[in-house]
Write an enzyme that holds these catalytic residues in place. Structure first.
Site, PDB file in Angstrom:
ATOM      1  N   HIS A  19       0.810  -1.217   0.000  1.00  0.00           N
ATOM      2  CA  HIS A  19       0.000   0.000   0.000  1.00  0.00           C
ATOM      3  C   HIS A  19       0.843   1.266   0.000  1.00  0.00           C
ATOM      4  CE1 HIS A  19      -3.460  -2.646   1.598  1.00  0.00           C
ATOM      5  NE2 HIS A  19      -3.489  -2.559   0.283  1.00  0.00           N
ATOM      6  N   HIS A  42      -7.456  -8.461  -7.786  1.00  0.00           N
ATOM      7  CA  HIS A  42      -7.819  -9.312  -6.642  1.00  0.00           C
ATOM      8  C   HIS A  42      -8.124  -8.410  -5.460  1.00  0.00           C
ATOM      9  CE1 HIS A  42      -5.682 -12.021  -9.354  1.00  0.00           C
ATOM     10  NE2 HIS A  42      -6.278 -13.030  -8.750  1.00  0.00           N
ATOM     11  N   SER A 105      -6.793  -2.262  -0.796  1.00  0.00           N
ATOM     12  CA  SER A 105      -6.423  -1.517  -1.998  1.00  0.00           C
ATOM     13  C   SER A 105      -7.604  -0.801  -2.659  1.00  0.00           C
ATOM     14  CB  SER A 105      -5.757  -2.450  -3.010  1.00  0.00           C
ATOM     15  OG  SER A 105      -4.596  -3.033  -2.460  1.00  0.00           O
ATOM     16  N   GLU A 123     -13.145  -9.473  -7.790  1.00  0.00           N
ATOM     17  CA  GLU A 123     -13.001 -10.389  -6.662  1.00  0.00           C
ATOM     18  C   GLU A 123     -13.843 -11.625  -6.922  1.00  0.00           C
ATOM     19  OE1 GLU A 123     -11.940 -12.560  -3.856  1.00  0.00           O
ATOM     20  OE2 GLU A 123     -10.950 -10.590  -4.050  1.00  0.00           O
ATOM     21  N   ASP A 151     -12.975 -13.539 -12.327  1.00  0.00           N
ATOM     22  CA  ASP A 151     -11.544 -13.790 -12.288  1.00  0.00           C
ATOM     23  C   ASP A 151     -10.833 -12.562 -12.846  1.00  0.00           C
ATOM     24  OD1 ASP A 151      -8.927 -14.574 -12.760  1.00  0.00           O
ATOM     25  OD2 ASP A 151      -9.463 -16.552 -13.517  1.00  0.00           O
ATOM     26  N   GLY A 152     -10.073 -11.876 -12.016  1.00  0.00           N
ATOM     27  CA  GLY A 152      -9.407 -10.652 -12.448  1.00  0.00           C
ATOM     28  C   GLY A 152      -8.347 -10.871 -13.505  1.00  0.00           C
ATOM     29  N   ASP A 172      -2.414  -8.730  -7.148  1.00  0.00           N
ATOM     30  CA  ASP A 172      -1.892  -9.320  -5.913  1.00  0.00           C
ATOM     31  C   ASP A 172      -2.724 -10.533  -5.497  1.00  0.00           C
ATOM     32  OD1 ASP A 172      -4.084  -7.727  -5.328  1.00  0.00           O
ATOM     33  OD2 ASP A 172      -3.397  -7.244  -3.313  1.00  0.00           O
TER      34      ASP A 172
END
Length: 298
Positions: A19, A42, A105, A123, A151-152, A172
């Site tokens: 971050h 994610h 995030s 997500e 699914d990212g 991530d």
């Protein structure tokens, strides 16, 4: 597939690194008037309670953000600007003197983007996706923020390159599945071919696993072959050795280190991280093995 929950790890040393990088990068990228597309592959639940069951069970925030929030010793040097920006961001989600809420995030990004920017959040975990959507709905952000239970790795393709040709992607995943390492490389490679000027930020765990050590090396090769600049930062807070105590019990160290690899990073980021990482090694060290690295190229 759906076992990982970031709520157990919110505010740990890896979040501090990740971050801090995200805030510093976006503060630079949002200085230009042209719209910026921001993608989080994610996203997790978006907001976390550090006094909740998940976080208290692991206690990881105590050795992460809480150490930075603790009063500095007399005569200690001021925090590096990037770390102060990070703490200010976390504080903005809490009442004065309280440290109960930790923003993930998605909410950090939301605070940094402007009216002309767009935020796409992915997500796949059913519970976290539902919580994320509910948390984002409270912002009443309209079309500026979109949440996808997808699914990212795959879904992010729909939004890059953006019409403005300016974008920042954070990837991530949990890496609980061995295939995540390869999927990160495939996704970043495909995006770079279609959107060569985007900024790509990849977080990864540094653990005794070949794929974890290969990932930054292969990202570096990818960026170098494409003629793109890159930045690689790592933070180690303790030894990764598995030990056996006097009772014969095996003690695993948990996550000892993590890294952030960026392609097309802001030119201001290296100097900011150099100062921040030196202080993080001191403030977050859990044993004498604490260290950091910072490399760049291109």
């Amino acid at each position: 597939m759906f076992s990982y929950r970031h709520a157990f790890h919110a505010g740990n040393h890896a979040d501090v690194l990740k971050h801090t990088v995200v805030i510093a990068a976006l503060k630079h990228l949002t200085q230009k008037d042209t719209a910026l597309a921001v993608v989080d592959t994610h996203s997790g639940a978006g907001l976390y309670r550090l006094d909740g069951d998940y976080a208290e069970t692991s206690g990881e925030a105590a050795n992460g953000v809480a150490r930075l929030q603790a009063p500095a010793e007399a005569g200690a040097e001021p925090l590096a600007p990037a770390l102060q920006d990070y703490l200010d961001m976390i504080a903005s989600f809490n009442n004065k003197g309280s440290h109960k809420v930790y923003p993930g995030s998605p909410f950090i990004m939301q605070r940094l983007i402007r009216e002309q920017d767009r935020l796409k959040l992915f997500e796949l975990h059913p519970t976290d996706a539902k919580t994320l959507a509910a948390n984002i709905a409270q912002l009443d952000a309209g079309r500026q923020i979109a949440v996808f239970r997808e699914d990212g790795f795959e879904g992010s393709r729909k939004f890059l390159p953006p019409p403005s040709r300016r974008g920042f992607l954070l990837c991530d995943p949990s890496y609980e599945m061995k295939s995540d390492y390869e999927r990160v490389l495939t996704m970043v490679g495909e995006h770079m071919k279609r959107f060569a000027t985007g900024t790509y930020a990849v977080w990864y765990p540094i653990i005794p696993r070949p794929e974890a050590h290969d990932l930054p090396r292969r990202l570096k090769t990818m960026a170098t072959k494409a003629g793109k600049s890159w930045l690689h930062a790592t933070l180690t807070v303790k030894s990764s050795k598995i030990i056996t105590n006097t009772d014969g019990e095996t003690i695993r160290p948990g996550l000892p280190a993590s890294g952030m690899f960026l392609i097309n990073p802001p030119h201001t980021l290296k100097a900011q991280l150099d100062a921040a990482l030196k202080q993080l090694v001191v403030r977050l060290a859990q044993d004498k093995n604490a260290t950091s690295t910072l490399e760049s190229g291109g």
